[in-house]
Scaffold this motif. Structure first.
Motif, PDB file in Angstrom:
ATOM      1  N   PHE A 110      -6.519  -0.812  -3.698  1.00 37.86           N
ATOM      2  CA  PHE A 110      -5.291  -0.080  -4.011  1.00 37.86           C
ATOM      3  C   PHE A 110      -4.699  -0.492  -5.359  1.00 37.86           C
ATOM      4  O   PHE A 110      -3.616  -0.048  -5.714  1.00 37.86           O
ATOM      5  N   ALA A 111      -5.407  -1.337  -6.089  1.00 39.49           N
ATOM      6  CA  ALA A 111      -4.859  -1.899  -7.325  1.00 39.49           C
ATOM      7  C   ALA A 111      -5.133  -1.005  -8.527  1.00 39.49           C
ATOM      8  O   ALA A 111      -6.191  -0.380  -8.633  1.00 39.49           O
ATOM      9  N   ASP A 112      -4.190  -0.970  -9.440  1.00 39.18           N
ATOM     10  CA  ASP A 112      -4.408  -0.342 -10.741  1.00 39.18           C
ATOM     11  C   ASP A 112      -5.183  -1.280 -11.656  1.00 39.18           C
ATOM     12  O   ASP A 112      -5.975  -0.833 -12.485  1.00 39.18           O
ATOM     13  N   ILE A 132       0.833  -1.202   0.000  1.00 41.22           N
ATOM     14  CA  ILE A 132       0.000   0.000   0.000  1.00 41.22           C
ATOM     15  C   ILE A 132       0.871   1.258   0.000  1.00 41.22           C
ATOM     16  O   ILE A 132       0.591   2.229  -0.723  1.00 41.22           O
ATOM     17  N   LYS A 188       2.904   0.603  -9.651  1.00 41.91           N
ATOM     18  CA  LYS A 188       1.688   0.008 -10.208  1.00 41.91           C
ATOM     19  C   LYS A 188       1.396  -1.311  -9.490  1.00 41.91           C
ATOM     20  O   LYS A 188       2.313  -2.108  -9.247  1.00 41.91           O
ATOM     21  N   VAL A 189       0.139  -1.554  -9.177  1.00 40.30           N
ATOM     22  CA  VAL A 189      -0.247  -2.753  -8.443  1.00 40.30           C
ATOM     23  C   VAL A 189      -1.288  -3.534  -9.237  1.00 40.30           C
ATOM     24  O   VAL A 189      -2.326  -2.986  -9.629  1.00 40.30           O
ATOM     25  N   LYS A 221       2.328   1.649  -3.452  1.00 43.85           N
ATOM     26  CA  LYS A 221       1.306   2.171  -4.368  1.00 43.85           C
ATOM     27  C   LYS A 221       1.202   3.687  -4.241  1.00 43.85           C
ATOM     28  O   LYS A 221       1.160   4.421  -5.246  1.00 43.85           O
ATOM     29  N   LYS A 222       1.189   4.175  -3.016  1.00 41.48           N
ATOM     30  CA  LYS A 222       1.080   5.617  -2.796  1.00 41.48           C
ATOM     31  C   LYS A 222       2.298   6.365  -3.320  1.00 41.48           C
ATOM     32  O   LYS A 222       2.220   7.558  -3.639  1.00 41.48           O
TER      33      LYS A 222
END
Length: 678
Positions: A226-228, A204, A212-213, A207-208
């Motif tokens: 939190f996923a792209d 997380i 890319k997740v 990601k911030k």
């Protein structure tokens, strides 16, 4: 006192505050390399088991065992039976030496009457390296049996076998902190926020920071917030999906040719097999509700082939018929994209228990000796032991911290099989389900009460030190006492002495010592000068020729996908963990805070179905007891999810013997079920 958290494979460093020999608080270690200064709810509140009034502090022998065996015992043992006295409605309490003597006598009788192949052991992933190493040595050398197994083969052995096929090392290639150095995180079959929350915290944060997740699962999970890219797969589609990504990369010439040419072999044959595969991204367009996966495959292929990618997975990959092949398919993607052997790029199986990596390293598997050497004779895996019990060929089983009659599949079969045992011995902290079914039970120290080394999912060795003291034996002391009655070759006086011996045999640890580990946790391979290895495969892979080996397995259409293609609707169930609990819940249920957080297994059903508040699930293998239902759109129609923490619910009674073809890891993640109103 600094210890290692008693739960998952993250292996968080933990500082325990103690008053009057009672743990009163657990704190994160600020500079802990694995915990990153954080603890999840289990680490923070799950220490109560060490103080619990329910701890098994005695040595127990069942009434049934004494009734069956007393007349055949040597006279010297018979007269000592007067030292037994009632513990509860099932067990006598026995002095330690008497329990040891009776265990050794019965073992020898079974060895003489049958053969060493009629005995075996399982366990070791919840205790220290020292205990696991001595345990497999006891089974192999003292009892002369090849039959030793552990819970890794129940969960992550496909990670070991799949990675061994390609890169020669069945462990994470990188450190957890490499998550921050990646450009893309590819997470499949891992409900990371529940099962490995401290890893999820890193994801997380990454990601911030712009990473890319990609998250792939069979249901909507928290990490998808939190996923792209969030992909919800049909059940048993992992290998189809992974091979389809490979085909997309190869069809568009996106592979890293320089890396492949310099560091890999068998690529051209692999490439042709992939390009000729008919079951590719187009198959998803024929599956109602899953049509968008085609475009997601195209997007994912571009991302992982052009950006530095770290691949993470959990039991949603391994606990399938093709678990080994799916892991190998992940390895193929890493190699073809050049995403291995560098910081921020590699493969990271998220291990289950706090010492499951170490338990395998030191040889608690039927097909590996310590340091992954091949034995002259490969022993029985756990499902084979069960079959041998039913065939009356397997007569004595040791369980060390393994709740065999709760967490394994096909429990109707297992409970029937153990009736044919003449000796079932358990070493554990509580009278859990397997202890309740045992002949002899030894209460032993927990990880917070002893010295020992644990190896987490990033190959990091931690030295755990005792926070509280008690008079219980460690596992190795029970093992050594039994061995001394049989042969008298084990002469250890401390866990450190055992560690000093095992590092001579396990070369990847050879530079480790208690002194060095007390200063700093180290990642194997640990060299003689004390330097360690945060990243594997920097220049060569661990295969005999140093090359990465491409291997292709075509996907075979089955189960839910076959039903969807035929427009048939059937219910399929998958299982997993809740954040507040761990495995058989033996430890976490002793914490009121954790038990209040999650007090029962809950079945998730899509609200388009209505079966009331409680249901029973039935498969061809058995049925559950009534389960509480929660209706949620986080699962698709005809797909179900529940946890398996509470033995009373009989979740694992409905899973059968279907398993990974190479290592027989059971198919926990998919079973067709019927829903019955209760």
């Amino acid at each position: 006192m600094n210890s290692v958290c008693a739960y998952c494979g993250v292996g968080c460093e933990i500082d325990l505050e103690v008053e009057n020999n009672q743990i009163i608080k657990a704190n994160a270690v600020d500079n802990g390399p694995s915990s990153a200064g954080e603890l999840c709810i289990k680490g923070k509140y799950g220490f109560d088991f060490a103080n619990s009034n329910n701890r098994l502090t005695k040595n127990l022998i069942s009434y049934k065992f004494i009734e069956k065996n007393a007349e055949n015992m040597p006279f010297e043992l018979q007269i000592r039976l007067g030292n037994l006295y009632e513990y509860d409605h099932t067990f006598y309490e026995a002095p330690f030496n008497l329990a040891i003597d009776i265990t050794a006598w019965k073992l020898q009788e079974i060895l003489d009457k049958y053969s060493p192949k009629a005995v075996g052991g399982m366990g070791g992933a919840r205790t220290s390296l020292e205990n696991a190493w001595l345990f497999q040595r006891f089974i192999r050398q003292t009892l002369n049996s090849p039959n030793v197994d552990n819970c890794a083969r129940v969960c992550h052995s496909p990670s070991l076998s799949g990675l061994m096929m390609s890169i020669g090392e069945g462990a994470s290639s990188n450190s957890f902190d490499d998550i921050f150095d990646a450009e893309v995180l590819f997470i499949i079959g891992s409900n990371t926020t529940e099962a490995h929350p401290i890893v999820a915290n890193r994801i997380i944060k990454a990601k911030k920071a712009g990473v890319k997740v990609i998250v792939i699962d069979v249901r909507e999970i928290t990490l998808m917030k939190f996923a792209d890219i969030s992909v919800i797969l049909p059940y048993e589609a992992n290998l189809l999906f992974l091979n389809a990504i490979a085909k997309e990369i190869l069809s568009n010439n996106l592979e890293n040719s320089e890396f492949i040419n310099n560091r890999c072999i068998n690529f051209e044959e692999y490439k042709q097999n992939v390009l000729n595969e008919e079951n590719d991204k187009e198959l998803f367009t024929k599956l109602n509700g899953y049509e968008n996966i085609k475009s997601q495959i195209e997007e994912i292929a571009k991302l992982i082939s052009t950006k530095k990618t770290l691949f993470l997975w959990g039991l949603g990959i391994t606990e399938h018929l093709d678990g080994t092949e799916a892991v190998n398919a992940i390895s193929n993607l890493a190699m073809m994209s050049g995403n291995i052997g560098k910081k921020g790029a590699g493969v990271m199986p998220l291990r289950g228990q706090n010492n499951v990596q170490g338990c395998c390293d030191v040889g608690c598997l039927p097909y590996y000796l310590p340091d992954y050497k091949r034995p002259e004779e490969i022993g029985l895996m756990t499902p084979d032991m069960v079959d041998a019990m039913l065939e009356d060929k397997f007569k004595a089983l040791f369980c060390m911290g393994e709740d065999f009659t709760h967490i394994h599949t096909n429990q109707n079969k297992i409970h029937k099989a153990i009736e044919n045992l003449e000796l079932l011995v358990t070493m554990d902290l509580f009278i859990n389900d397997v202890a309740r079914n045992s002949d002899i039970v030894f209460g032993v120290k927990s990880s917070y009460e002893k010295y020992g080394v644990y190896v987490n999912a990033e190959r990091r060795l931690h030295l755990s030190t005792p926070a509280v003291m008690n008079n219980l034996p460690d596992d190795w002391e029970v093992i050594q006492a039994i061995e001394n009655r049989l042969k008298g070759e084990f002469k250890y006086s401390s866990s450190e002495e055992i560690f000093n011996d095992l590092v001579k045999e396990v070369k990847r640890y050879e530079g480790a010592s208690y002194e060095r580990l007390a200063k700093k946790p180290l990642q194997w391979p640990i060299h003689l000068d004390g330097s360690d290895s945060p990243i594997l495969h920097l220049e060569n892979f661990s295969t005999p020729d140093g090359k990465g080996h491409f291997h292709y397995r075509p996907y075979q259409i089955r189960e839910q996908i076959l039903k969807l293609l035929n427009n048939e609707n059937r219910f399929y169930l998958t299982t997993g963990r809740a954040l507040a609990h761990y495995n058989n819940m033996a430890q976490t249920k002793e914490s009121d805070k954790l038990l209040k957080k999650y007090s029962d297994d809950i079945l998730l059903i899509n609200p388009c179905h209505n079966f009331g508040d409680t249901v029973i699930l039935k498969s061809k293998y058995g049925q559950t007891n009534p389960l509480k239902v929660k209706y949620t759109k986080k699962v698709k129609p005809f797909t179900l999810f529940t946890t398996f923490h509470f033995a009373k619910n009989h979740i694992n009674y409905i899973f059968g013997d279907e398993a990974d073809e190479k290592v027989k890891t059971a198919r926990f993640k998919s079973v067709e079920v019927e829903i019955i109103n209760s």
